[in-house]
Design a protein around this motif. Structure first.
Motif, mmCIF file in Angstrom:
data_model
loop_
_atom_site.group_PDB
_atom_site.id
_atom_site.type_symbol
_atom_site.label_atom_id
_atom_site.label_comp_id
_atom_site.label_asym_id
_atom_site.label_seq_id
_atom_site.Cartn_x
_atom_site.Cartn_y
_atom_site.Cartn_z
ATOM 1 N N ALA A 38 -0.464 0.553 -5.543
ATOM 2 C CA ALA A 38 -1.281 0.845 -4.363
ATOM 3 C C ALA A 38 -0.334 1.089 -3.197
ATOM 4 O O ALA A 38 0.439 0.201 -2.826
ATOM 5 C CB ALA A 38 -2.215 -0.314 -4.060
ATOM 6 N N MET A 74 -4.252 3.361 -0.379
ATOM 7 C CA MET A 74 -5.242 2.283 -0.269
ATOM 8 C C MET A 74 -5.336 1.735 1.149
ATOM 9 O O MET A 74 -4.342 1.627 1.869
ATOM 10 C CB MET A 74 -4.888 1.133 -1.219
ATOM 11 N N TYR A 137 -4.256 -3.195 -9.444
ATOM 12 C CA TYR A 137 -2.884 -2.719 -9.244
ATOM 13 C C TYR A 137 -1.927 -3.903 -9.246
ATOM 14 O O TYR A 137 -2.180 -4.916 -8.612
ATOM 15 C CB TYR A 137 -2.787 -1.930 -7.929
#
Length: 340
Positions: A38, A74, A137
């Motif tokens: 991420a 993200m 993640y």
């Protein structure tokens, strides 16, 4: 002692390509082909013009995407009224601002309440409420636009991760802002807040009234009010407490994750990128920092930029002091300047 790499802006136009080649080589030493990454960043508000340069982020993303199993951009939704308060409109703003080159994941979902609780057992929180999709993640690369901030003094990687990956209820916890208020002069009695409230804590008789005994502080009404009449009592938390709470949330978000950190010391503004208007840089550009250590990189950023633009009653080093205390990293660092 942790190493912090400085890629100084020593020309009129910073040489992104050579810088990112070197940073990417360091990142590839940390992550492997099975990792899901991420890339945590702030996409900027619609009217902001000093947020992270999307071309910089794109160049970095392209260098690491083929090295790992999966890489995404993200963030979580914001607490205040904004297009970034809800998942889909948050993504639209991100794409409009140039971040349209990679998958975008809003980790706390459409309404900001998709969360996971992570055990930390620290001074302020036993559990932290983090955007749930982060669970998918195993690695986080934080790329933060370093700025000033009116409550914490500065915002770097600790704030990018701690505040940035908290769900909406988590952000309310950090701000200690549970007693939401209605501005009666602004409220039109449209009942939108009443319709969205999951606990029926809002009654509308010409004007909205929040029942503090029933309100769970989810913050939905803040984003949904078309007039921005639901106010957040930001002053309920002291600067020191807020800095510590952000650090505890950073501790939770990075728990058991592989990490790497980048601070962009360009277009440094007095306030953070949550300000929905153009801002003017307040000091000269310095360059880009990179490190394995989230505490060292933020401390180096404070040292390089000074404190002239920070309110006198706020000590930004309180967050690095506390982060070191709870084991997130170390303040002492070796600054290594890379020629490019």
């Amino acid at each position: 002692m942790s190493k912090v790499y400085l890629y100084r802006k020593n020309k009129e136009k910073i040489e992104y390509e050579s810088i990112l080649d070197d940073i990417a080589s360091k990142i590839k030493q940390k992550f492997n082909h099975n990792d899901k990454i991420a890339l945590k960043l702030h996409f900027g508000e619609e009217e902001s013009d000093t947020h992270l340069n999307p071309e910089l982020v794109k160049s970095l993303y392209n260098r690491i995407n083929n090295h790992v199993k999966k890489a995404v951009l993200m963030d979580c939704n914001v607490l205040y009224k904004s297009d970034r308060s809800f998942g889909e409109s948050h993504k639209k703003t991100a794409k409009k601002n140039g971040f349209n080159f990679a998958p975008i994941i809003i980790a706390d979902g459409e309404d900001g309440k998709d969360e996971t609780e992570i055990d930390i057992n620290l001074k302020h929180f036993e559990k932290a409420r983090i955007g749930k999709k982060l669970e998918n993640y195993n690695g986080v690369i934080s790329i933060a636009h370093y700025t000033g901030h009116d409550a914490t003094g500065v915002g770097g990687n600790l704030k990018n991760i701690g505040m940035g990956l908290g769900s909406k209820p988590g952000k309310l916890e950090m701000h200690n802002a549970f007693e939401l208020e209605v501005d009666k002069e602004t409220c039109t009695g449209c009942k939108k807040c009443n319709d969205i409230c999951p606990e029926n804590a809002i009654q509308v008789n010409n004007k909205a009234e929040i029942n503090q005994q029933t309100c769970i502080g989810c913050g939905s009404c803040v984003g949904w009010c078309p007039k921005g009449a639901v106010k957040i009592p930001w002053s309920n938390s002291t600067s020191k407490d807020l800095q510590e709470k952000i650090v505890e949330y950073a501790y939770a978000a990075l728990k058991n994750k592989k990490t790497y950190h980048i601070n962009v010391l360009l277009n440094i503004t007095e306030l953070c990128d949550c300000v929905n208007k153009p801002q003017k840089p307040i000091i000269q550009d310095i360059g880009i920092l990179a490190s394995n250590d989230i505490v060292s990189i933020d401390q180096a950023s404070i040292d390089l930029t000074g404190k002239k633009f920070i309110p006198e009653n706020i000590n930004p080093e309180h967050q690095t002091n506390y982060a070191e205390k709870i084991g997130l990293g170390e303040k002492k660092y070796e600054l290594i300047e890379i020629n490019h």
